[in-house]
Design a protein around this motif. Structure first.
Motif, mmCIF file in Angstrom:
data_model
loop_
_atom_site.group_PDB
_atom_site.id
_atom_site.type_symbol
_atom_site.label_atom_id
_atom_site.label_comp_id
_atom_site.label_asym_id
_atom_site.label_seq_id
_atom_site.Cartn_x
_atom_site.Cartn_y
_atom_site.Cartn_z
ATOM 1 N N LEU A 57 -6.919 15.911 2.840
ATOM 2 C CA LEU A 57 -7.455 15.826 4.012
ATOM 3 C C LEU A 57 -8.747 15.324 3.735
ATOM 4 C CD1 LEU A 57 -6.887 16.634 6.873
ATOM 5 C CD2 LEU A 57 -7.987 18.648 6.368
ATOM 6 N N ILE A 58 -8.629 13.930 4.261
ATOM 7 C CA ILE A 58 -10.102 13.161 4.362
ATOM 8 C C ILE A 58 -10.745 12.898 5.629
ATOM 9 C CG2 ILE A 58 -10.920 10.873 3.669
ATOM 10 C CD1 ILE A 58 -8.620 10.767 1.794
ATOM 11 N N PHE A 59 -12.041 13.336 5.545
ATOM 12 C CA PHE A 59 -13.063 12.944 6.723
ATOM 13 C C PHE A 59 -13.885 11.603 6.500
ATOM 14 C CE2 PHE A 59 -11.694 17.266 7.301
ATOM 15 C CZ PHE A 59 -11.296 17.248 8.693
ATOM 16 N N ASP A 60 -13.527 10.420 6.952
ATOM 17 C CA ASP A 60 -14.295 9.378 6.269
ATOM 18 C C ASP A 60 -15.466 8.992 7.321
ATOM 19 O OD1 ASP A 60 -15.135 6.959 5.406
ATOM 20 O OD2 ASP A 60 -13.041 6.131 5.174
ATOM 21 N N SER A 69 -13.351 2.512 -4.780
ATOM 22 C CA SER A 69 -12.275 2.064 -5.863
ATOM 23 C C SER A 69 -11.679 3.453 -6.654
ATOM 24 C CB SER A 69 -13.318 1.311 -6.953
ATOM 25 O OG SER A 69 -14.223 2.018 -7.544
ATOM 26 N N VAL A 70 -12.036 4.436 -5.955
ATOM 27 C CA VAL A 70 -11.129 5.587 -6.703
ATOM 28 C C VAL A 70 -9.867 5.383 -6.380
ATOM 29 C CG1 VAL A 70 -10.879 8.196 -6.377
ATOM 30 C CG2 VAL A 70 -13.309 7.200 -6.356
ATOM 31 N N ASP A 71 -8.862 5.902 -7.561
ATOM 32 C CA ASP A 71 -7.271 5.744 -7.206
ATOM 33 C C ASP A 71 -6.927 6.801 -6.316
ATOM 34 O OD1 ASP A 71 -4.696 6.196 -8.084
ATOM 35 O OD2 ASP A 71 -4.740 4.849 -9.326
ATOM 36 N N LEU A 72 -6.305 6.516 -5.098
ATOM 37 C CA LEU A 72 -5.913 7.544 -4.215
ATOM 38 C C LEU A 72 -4.664 8.405 -4.909
ATOM 39 C CD1 LEU A 72 -5.864 5.643 -0.817
ATOM 40 C CD2 LEU A 72 -7.514 7.201 -1.783
ATOM 41 N N VAL A 75 -4.186 3.318 6.544
ATOM 42 C CA VAL A 75 -2.701 3.288 6.048
ATOM 43 C C VAL A 75 -2.676 3.570 4.718
ATOM 44 C CG1 VAL A 75 -0.816 1.691 6.267
ATOM 45 C CG2 VAL A 75 -2.464 1.590 8.157
ATOM 46 N N ALA A 76 -3.463 3.173 3.897
ATOM 47 C CA ALA A 76 -3.269 3.312 2.428
ATOM 48 C C ALA A 76 -3.575 4.701 2.238
ATOM 49 C CB ALA A 76 -4.353 2.549 1.684
ATOM 50 N N ALA A 77 -4.392 5.205 2.661
ATOM 51 C CA ALA A 77 -4.692 6.905 2.511
ATOM 52 C C ALA A 77 -3.526 7.681 3.045
ATOM 53 C CB ALA A 77 -5.717 7.358 3.371
ATOM 54 N N ALA A 78 -2.641 7.183 4.086
ATOM 55 C CA ALA A 78 -1.690 7.946 4.727
ATOM 56 C C ALA A 78 -0.417 7.830 3.939
ATOM 57 C CB ALA A 78 -1.189 7.356 6.188
ATOM 58 N N ASP A 79 -0.227 6.456 3.130
ATOM 59 C CA ASP A 79 0.817 6.131 2.125
ATOM 60 C C ASP A 79 0.675 7.203 0.939
ATOM 61 O OD1 ASP A 79 1.846 4.143 3.828
ATOM 62 O OD2 ASP A 79 1.015 2.781 2.661
ATOM 63 N N PHE A 80 -0.489 7.506 0.500
ATOM 64 C CA PHE A 80 -0.643 8.464 -0.670
ATOM 65 C C PHE A 80 -0.545 9.944 -0.122
ATOM 66 C CE2 PHE A 80 -2.209 4.289 -2.474
ATOM 67 C CZ PHE A 80 -1.457 4.699 -3.791
ATOM 68 N N VAL A 84 -4.687 10.018 10.936
ATOM 69 C CA VAL A 84 -3.546 9.209 10.557
ATOM 70 C C VAL A 84 -2.587 10.121 9.733
ATOM 71 C CG1 VAL A 84 -2.671 7.094 9.639
ATOM 72 C CG2 VAL A 84 -4.701 7.253 10.984
ATOM 73 N N GLU A 85 -1.296 10.346 9.819
ATOM 74 C CA GLU A 85 -0.393 11.064 9.078
ATOM 75 C C GLU A 85 0.770 10.633 9.117
ATOM 76 O OE1 GLU A 85 0.348 15.750 8.426
ATOM 77 O OE2 GLU A 85 -0.275 15.244 10.649
ATOM 78 N N ARG A 86 1.282 10.149 7.835
ATOM 79 C CA ARG A 86 2.665 9.415 7.803
ATOM 80 C C ARG A 86 3.698 10.571 7.665
ATOM 81 N NH1 ARG A 86 2.834 3.492 6.050
ATOM 82 N NH2 ARG A 86 1.841 2.918 7.675
ATOM 83 N N SER A 87 4.814 10.179 8.454
ATOM 84 C CA SER A 87 5.841 11.405 8.192
ATOM 85 C C SER A 87 6.916 11.012 7.356
ATOM 86 C CB SER A 87 6.605 11.776 9.482
ATOM 87 O OG SER A 87 6.889 10.534 10.026
#
Ligand code: UDX
Length: 438
Positions: free
Chosen positions: A406-409, A392-395, A417-422, A435-438
């Motif tokens: 950088l996140i290693f989950d 629930s932490v706000d990304l 996808v949400a992480a990449a969006d942020f 996953v990396e959104r360009s």
């Protein structure tokens, strides 16, 4: 009924409290006077949801008492449960010296008929040994029976698992003892499986190894997913909806830890070898578990190149959520490995900070008081335990405080996808490449 539990650790204390809740009069014995003092003061030495209120309620109702005197325990209970530790030895086999000592102590105090129950997880044939030990040390002619009644509770949901078990396994060969055991469990609504002692003991090891096998199975699949671009969560759902397989224990991650699985799998391997029929499948389960951990570390090394002087945040220290237990925690192993390579680690856990503070590695890391504080200035975040609080932490807040995103989950807690969006580079387990959104 009057019951005695010898050993007030995780299993003993929770079992005692739940038996008292079911209406029995329970005396818990522990040889640690400090622990008994704490319990008499109404304090619980472990964090386990629902346990503290259950203990307080039943102590107040005078159905639950504590003592250090085994003699008093043998006198009190018609049935005596042994729930003492069975720690691992360097070769994987179990140290049964606590069980043997309790068996001797019970024996010397035995007056009239008692049922002695093995609650601790023990290798097959231990019950036979307990019976012969008691026979050797007890006064001639004293009547007793030995029963195996393994416990299947999970930490974090121990009270619920005990109050509403999937099944109750009772192993014994005396009708008199089995009748008393059935009476104890009458208030619990669950199927009762009556077996011989050896089968009951084997059921416990076989159940835990099967669960560990499921975890290693999905972890092996997770590596294939990464190499092929598939998503392990979809694969787990796809196979888990088959009723014959089931979705539970198919969560890919950093591998299994805790005080049970690593120890029980090693013990089952050891006893199978002693019996002349090595269970080599379980050696592969262990190998995959270790490989999964090393693979995760390799991923961090690969992304960060050098770990020395890197500021890394670690979320989670407990071996799983909803517990403060850090014994054989994979999260702690992650921290130790990062520290060994010179990384500057700041960690946070919702419940396990006090227990973690007692570990040698604690002096080499910083402990934060919130997930965001731990992540502040970090060059990467490692999620090692899947606490709901982390999800629930706000990304956007997280992105704001971290130095590099950088996140290693290690527990597949976040949505890639949400992480990449942020703006995060995200690496989960079995979810393709970073996953990396360009
Ligand atoms: C386990 C058994 O579940 C329980 O029946 C037995 O009595 C004691 O051992 P516990 O060790 O409390 O209970 O935890 P459990 O929930 O089984 O998890 C054990 C480990 O497996 C944890 O490290 C957990 O993170 C890991 N795990 C579990 C996975 O990696 N994936 C899963 O899908 C499930």
């Amino acid at each position: 009924m009057k019951l005695t539990i010898i050993g007030s650790g995780y299993v003993g204390l929770t079992t005692g409290a739940c038996f008292a809740e079911a209406g029995h009069h329970v005396l818990c014995v522990d040889n640690d006077p400090k622990k008994v003092e704490t319990l008499l003061a109404g304090e619980i030495p472990i964090y386990e949801p629902g346990l503290e209120s259950l203990v307080k309620k039943n102590v107040a109702a005078r159905r639950l008492r504590f003592t250090t005197a085994t003699e008093e325990g043998v006198e009190h209970g018609e049935v005596l449960f042994i729930a003492v530790p069975t720690p691992p030895q360097p070769d994987g086999s179990v140290d049964l010296s606590f069980i043997e000592k309790v068996a001797r102590e019970i024996a010397v105090h035995l007056g009239s008929y008692r049922v002695i129950v093995d609650k601790s997880t023990v290798p097959v044939k231990t019950g036979e040994r307990v019976a012969s030990t008691i026979r050797r040390y007890a006064k001639p002619g004293v009547e007793f029976d030995v029963v195996s009644n393994p416990e299947f509770l999970r930490e974090g949901s121990a009270v619920e698992d005990l109050m509403k078990p999937d099944r109750i396994v009772i192993g014994g060969n005396s009708d008199r003892a089995l009748a008393l055991m059935q009476k104890i469990y009458e208030p619990f609504v669950a199927p009762v499986l009556v077996t011989d002692i050896n089968s009951a003991e084997l059921i416990k090891h076989a159940a835990n190894s099967f669960l560990a096998l499921k975890i290693s199975y999905i972890n092996a699949i997770s590596e294939i997913c990464e190499m092929s671009g598939a998503d392990v969560l979809k694969v787990a759902e796809g196979i888990g909806t088959d009723k014959r397989i089931g979705r539970a224990f198919l969560n890919a991650g950093l591998g299994y830890g805790g005080s049970c699985f690593p120890k029980d799998i090693a013990a089952f391997i050891a006893i199978s070898r002693q019996l002349g029929t090595p269970f080599t499948l379980l050696e592969e389960v262990q190998r995959i578990n270790e490989h999964q951990f090393q693979r995760f570390l390799d991923g961090i090394r690969e992304a960060l190149w050098v770990l020395k002087e890197k500021k890394l945040a670690v979320w989670g220290l407990a071996f799983k959520p909803n517990t403060d237990d850090v014994r054989s925690s994979v999260a702690i192993r992650v921290v130790e490995a990062l520290v060994a390579e010179g990384a500057e680690v700041t960690a946070y856990d919702p419940k396990a900070m006090d227990k973690a503070r007692l570990l040698p590695v604690a002096s080499k890391i910083k402990l934060a008081s919130s997930p965001l504080e731990a992540a502040t200035g970090a060059e990467a975040l490692i999620i090692a335990t899947e606490w709901a609080e982390f999800a629930s932490v706000d990304l956007s807040d997280l992105r704001e405080v971290m130095r590099t995103p950088l996140i290693f989950d290690g527990r597949n807690l976040l949505d890639p996808v949400a992480a990449a969006d942020f703006g995060f580079q995200y690496r989960g387990i079995g979810r393709g490449a970073v996953v990396e959104r360009s």
